[in-house]
Motif scaffolding. Structure first.
Motif, PDB file in Angstrom:
ATOM      1  N   SER A 166       0.825  -1.210   0.000  1.00  0.00           N
ATOM      2  CA  SER A 166       0.000   0.000   0.000  1.00  0.00           C
ATOM      3  C   SER A 166       0.859   1.260   0.000  1.00  0.00           C
ATOM      4  O   SER A 166       0.562   2.226  -0.719  1.00  0.00           O
ATOM      5  CB  SER A 166      -0.917   0.005   1.230  1.00  0.00           C
ATOM      6  N   ALA A 167       1.941   1.253   0.783  1.00  0.00           N
ATOM      7  CA  ALA A 167       2.796   2.433   0.881  1.00  0.00           C
ATOM      8  C   ALA A 167       3.475   2.738  -0.447  1.00  0.00           C
ATOM      9  O   ALA A 167       3.502   3.893  -0.898  1.00  0.00           O
ATOM     10  CB  ALA A 167       3.846   2.226   1.970  1.00  0.00           C
ATOM     11  N   ILE A 168       4.022   1.710  -1.092  1.00  0.00           N
ATOM     12  CA  ILE A 168       4.709   1.926  -2.380  1.00  0.00           C
ATOM     13  C   ILE A 168       3.709   2.348  -3.448  1.00  0.00           C
ATOM     14  O   ILE A 168       3.993   3.218  -4.282  1.00  0.00           O
ATOM     15  CB  ILE A 168       5.469   0.656  -2.805  1.00  0.00           C
ATOM     16  N   THR A 169       2.517   1.731  -3.423  1.00  0.00           N
ATOM     17  CA  THR A 169       1.483   2.095  -4.397  1.00  0.00           C
ATOM     18  C   THR A 169       1.064   3.556  -4.232  1.00  0.00           C
ATOM     19  O   THR A 169       0.858   4.274  -5.219  1.00  0.00           O
ATOM     20  CB  THR A 169       0.262   1.173  -4.235  1.00  0.00           C
ATOM     21  N   ALA A 170       0.952   4.014  -2.987  1.00  0.00           N
ATOM     22  CA  ALA A 170       0.563   5.396  -2.724  1.00  0.00           C
ATOM     23  C   ALA A 170       1.617   6.374  -3.220  1.00  0.00           C
ATOM     24  O   ALA A 170       1.291   7.448  -3.734  1.00  0.00           O
ATOM     25  CB  ALA A 170       0.322   5.597  -1.230  1.00  0.00           C
ATOM     26  N   VAL A 171       2.891   5.999  -3.080  1.00  0.00           N
ATOM     27  CA  VAL A 171       3.985   6.888  -3.482  1.00  0.00           C
ATOM     28  C   VAL A 171       4.238   6.827  -4.982  1.00  0.00           C
ATOM     29  O   VAL A 171       4.491   7.847  -5.627  1.00  0.00           O
ATOM     30  CB  VAL A 171       5.273   6.529  -2.714  1.00  0.00           C
ATOM     31  N   ALA A 172       4.160   5.625  -5.564  1.00  0.00           N
ATOM     32  CA  ALA A 172       4.482   5.448  -6.976  1.00  0.00           C
ATOM     33  C   ALA A 172       3.232   5.022  -7.757  1.00  0.00           C
ATOM     34  O   ALA A 172       2.439   5.847  -8.183  1.00  0.00           O
ATOM     35  CB  ALA A 172       5.607   4.422  -7.126  1.00  0.00           C
ATOM     36  N   SER A 173       3.065   3.705  -7.941  1.00  0.00           N
ATOM     37  CA  SER A 173       1.897   3.179  -8.659  1.00  0.00           C
ATOM     38  C   SER A 173       1.694   1.732  -8.242  1.00  0.00           C
ATOM     39  O   SER A 173       2.553   1.125  -7.591  1.00  0.00           O
ATOM     40  CB  SER A 173       2.113   3.242 -10.177  1.00  0.00           C
ATOM     41  N   LEU A 174       0.552   1.157  -8.618  1.00  0.00           N
ATOM     42  CA  LEU A 174       0.281  -0.231  -8.285  1.00  0.00           C
ATOM     43  C   LEU A 174       1.295  -1.157  -8.929  1.00  0.00           C
ATOM     44  O   LEU A 174       1.770  -2.111  -8.301  1.00  0.00           O
ATOM     45  CB  LEU A 174      -1.137  -0.609  -8.719  1.00  0.00           C
ATOM     46  N   ALA A 175       1.663  -0.876 -10.186  1.00  0.00           N
ATOM     47  CA  ALA A 175       2.629  -1.727 -10.881  1.00  0.00           C
ATOM     48  C   ALA A 175       3.970  -1.737 -10.161  1.00  0.00           C
ATOM     49  O   ALA A 175       4.588  -2.790  -9.976  1.00  0.00           O
ATOM     50  CB  ALA A 175       2.802  -1.246 -12.322  1.00  0.00           C
ATOM     51  N   VAL A 176       4.427  -0.568  -9.746  1.00  0.00           N
ATOM     52  CA  VAL A 176       5.698  -0.477  -9.022  1.00  0.00           C
ATOM     53  C   VAL A 176       5.586  -1.192  -7.672  1.00  0.00           C
ATOM     54  O   VAL A 176       6.515  -1.891  -7.243  1.00  0.00           O
ATOM     55  CB  VAL A 176       6.103   0.996  -8.810  1.00  0.00           C
ATOM     56  N   GLY A 177       4.442  -1.043  -7.006  1.00  0.00           N
ATOM     57  CA  GLY A 177       4.248  -1.701  -5.722  1.00  0.00           C
ATOM     58  C   GLY A 177       4.284  -3.205  -5.849  1.00  0.00           C
ATOM     59  O   GLY A 177       4.950  -3.896  -5.058  1.00  0.00           O
ATOM     60  N   VAL A 178       3.585  -3.760  -6.853  1.00  0.00           N
ATOM     61  CA  VAL A 178       3.551  -5.213  -7.050  1.00  0.00           C
ATOM     62  C   VAL A 178       4.943  -5.736  -7.401  1.00  0.00           C
ATOM     63  O   VAL A 178       5.390  -6.758  -6.875  1.00  0.00           O
ATOM     64  CB  VAL A 178       2.532  -5.575  -8.148  1.00  0.00           C
ATOM     65  N   ALA A 179       5.638  -5.037  -8.305  1.00  0.00           N
ATOM     66  CA  ALA A 179       6.989  -5.462  -8.685  1.00  0.00           C
ATOM     67  C   ALA A 179       7.946  -5.410  -7.497  1.00  0.00           C
ATOM     68  O   ALA A 179       8.794  -6.290  -7.324  1.00  0.00           O
ATOM     69  CB  ALA A 179       7.513  -4.589  -9.823  1.00  0.00           C
ATOM     70  N   SER A 180       7.811  -4.385  -6.672  1.00  0.00           N
ATOM     71  CA  SER A 180       8.682  -4.247  -5.501  1.00  0.00           C
ATOM     72  C   SER A 180       8.461  -5.386  -4.512  1.00  0.00           C
ATOM     73  O   SER A 180       9.419  -5.936  -3.949  1.00  0.00           O
ATOM     74  CB  SER A 180       8.439  -2.903  -4.815  1.00  0.00           C
ATOM     75  N   ILE A 181       7.199  -5.760  -4.303  1.00  0.00           N
ATOM     76  CA  ILE A 181       6.908  -6.887  -3.418  1.00  0.00           C
ATOM     77  C   ILE A 181       7.508  -8.165  -3.996  1.00  0.00           C
ATOM     78  O   ILE A 181       8.004  -9.033  -3.262  1.00  0.00           O
ATOM     79  CB  ILE A 181       5.387  -7.043  -3.220  1.00  0.00           C
ATOM     80  N   GLY A 182       7.498  -8.283  -5.325  1.00  0.00           N
ATOM     81  CA  GLY A 182       8.079  -9.458  -5.966  1.00  0.00           C
ATOM     82  C   GLY A 182       9.551  -9.642  -5.655  1.00  0.00           C
ATOM     83  O   GLY A 182      10.048 -10.772  -5.561  1.00  0.00           O
ATOM     84  N   THR A 183      10.276  -8.537  -5.474  1.00  0.00           N
ATOM     85  CA  THR A 183      11.709  -8.649  -5.168  1.00  0.00           C
ATOM     86  C   THR A 183      11.954  -9.313  -3.814  1.00  0.00           C
ATOM     87  O   THR A 183      13.044  -9.851  -3.579  1.00  0.00           O
ATOM     88  CB  THR A 183      12.380  -7.263  -5.165  1.00  0.00           C
ATOM     89  N   LEU A 184      10.945  -9.295  -2.928  1.00  0.00           N
ATOM     90  CA  LEU A 184      11.101  -9.969  -1.641  1.00  0.00           C
ATOM     91  C   LEU A 184      11.299 -11.469  -1.828  1.00  0.00           C
ATOM     92  O   LEU A 184      11.944 -12.129  -1.003  1.00  0.00           O
ATOM     93  CB  LEU A 184       9.877  -9.718  -0.757  1.00  0.00           C
TER      94      LEU A 184
END
Length: 400
Positions: free
Chosen positions: A360-378
């Protein structure tokens, strides 16, 4: 209780009802109430934000109760703890049913989470005592899988009764399921009672367990936190990305159902692989598959590609069934096991909470696509942790 020898024939069917029956029923109860908690809050004139907070109280109640749950289980034994947790859960559900104010519903939901923490920890410890170590992964994967089956069935059972009696029907299904789980636990033998009476020893303090096993918590524990964050996030990503693609609610539900079907179909083979070849053979591909699937989701633009990556995500999650419990059981000491597992569950629950928050935090700052991709790096980070610190062979091949 003396652990069974690896030469002694053992079948999970022998303990299927006492070990897995409560798990299925608990899952049914959980699945029955999850879709209706927010709606119940709205009926009590709660705002959307407050309704969402009330839903989250199950996880919060479980998180803050993990250490007390360990102390309770250590003192009273697995069977009695499960029975007590079932009773508390029933009382909490009745509070939800007859709630006339939002705070009553919130308290009931929170106590459901508290009871869940005790029940889940006692159930895990019970199975560790009941099953020989060479079948541990299969048993714990089945334990996780049967709970998922229950969660899958629960909403349908709840919907059937809701049709006749309203939202309270979901809670009544949960009450019946918890009563059944408590009865099975009450009738089951206490697997560790003999060991406790024969060799009474002073219980280690939680802070001593933390200090003694700090390296395990900071290494494999980190991997468990990351995997838990991945698994929790996937439940948010699928409906959000479906909405992003403009899919109808019916299509989203079908995709979610197909993912759940894949998820529930692979837990036992995954446990068998872990027992025969080692935990790394499942932990590593599970983390990588979920990470890759989430990153691929962030670039999908059609229904078919989204369905494919969602199924891969479900497969990766499905083979990870029981991995948190199995690695915790492997790393736990014989003396102070329940305290260790309580801390282990705190780590996993932190991951469950942090994953969606981070998305939610990354999506709020950037976008849903960036948030989903960032979670994928985990997923890649978790895979690196497992590659570095997980043993290459099954525990039975290692010297104790």
């Amino acid at each position: 209780m003396t652990p069974p020898s690896t030469d002694t024939p053992f079948s999970l069917k022998k303990i299927a009802i006492p070990a897995f029956g409560p798990s299925v029923l608990y899952g049914v109860g959980n699945g029955a109430i999850l879709p209706v908690i927010a709606l119940s809050a709205r009926e009590l004139n709660a705002s959307v934000a407050v309704a969402g907070l009330i839903v989250s109280l199950i996880g919060i109640g479980s998180l803050v109760s993990n250490i007390p749950a360990a102390l309770i289980t250590s003192r009273y034994g697995e069977r009695r703890s499960m029975v007590g947790a079932a009773i508390l859960s029933v009382l909490s559900l009745l509070l939800c049913i007859f709630a006339t104010h939002t705070w009553m519903l919130a308290l009931g939901v929170f106590l459901v989470g508290v009871a869940a923490s005790v029940f889940l920890l006692a159930r895990q410890t019970y199975l560790i005592d009941a099953v020989p170590s060479h079948m541990r992964a299969r048993a714990l994967s089945t334990l996780g899988g049967t709970n998922r089956i229950g969660v899958f069935v629960g909403p349908f059972a709840g919907a059937a009764l809701i049709h006749f009696v309203g939202l309270q029907g979901g809670y009544w299904v949960a009450v019946a399921a918890m009563v059944g789980a408590g009865l099975i636990a009450h009738l089951a033998p206490d697997m560790a009672s003999g060991a406790r009476s024969a060799t009474p020893q002073a219980k280690p303090r939680v802070q001593d367990i933390v200090r003694t096993h700090a390296k395990v918590f900071l290494t494999l524990g980190l991997g468990i936190l990351l995997v838990s964050a991945l698994r929790a996030s996937r439940q948010v990503v699928i409906p959000l990305w479906a909405d992003h693609l403009g899919l109808a609610a019916t299509a989203t539900s079908i995709i979610y159902g197909l993912v759940a079907a894949i998820d529930m179909s692979v837990f036992y083979p995954a446990g068998t692989v872990m027992d025969r070849y080692g935990r790394l053979w499942v932990a590593l591909p599970s983390a990588l598959l979920m990470g890759l699937a989430l990153m691929a989701t962030s670039v999908t633009s059609g229904v078919i590609p989204f369905l494919i990556v969602s199924l891969v995500l479900g497969f990766g999650n499905g083979i990870s069934s029981g991995i948190v419990m199995t690695l915790g059981a492997d790393a736990s000491p014989a003396q102070g096991r329940t305290e260790f597992l309580g801390i282990w569950r705190v780590i996993a629950d932190l991951g469950n909470s942090l994953g969606p928050v981070l998305l939610s935090a990354i999506t709020a700052v950037a976008s849903l696509a960036v948030g989903v991709a960032s979670i994928g790096t985990l997923g890649f980070a978790a895979a690196a942790v497992f590659w570095r610190w997980l043993p290459r062979r099954p525990p039975r091949h290692r010297a104790d």
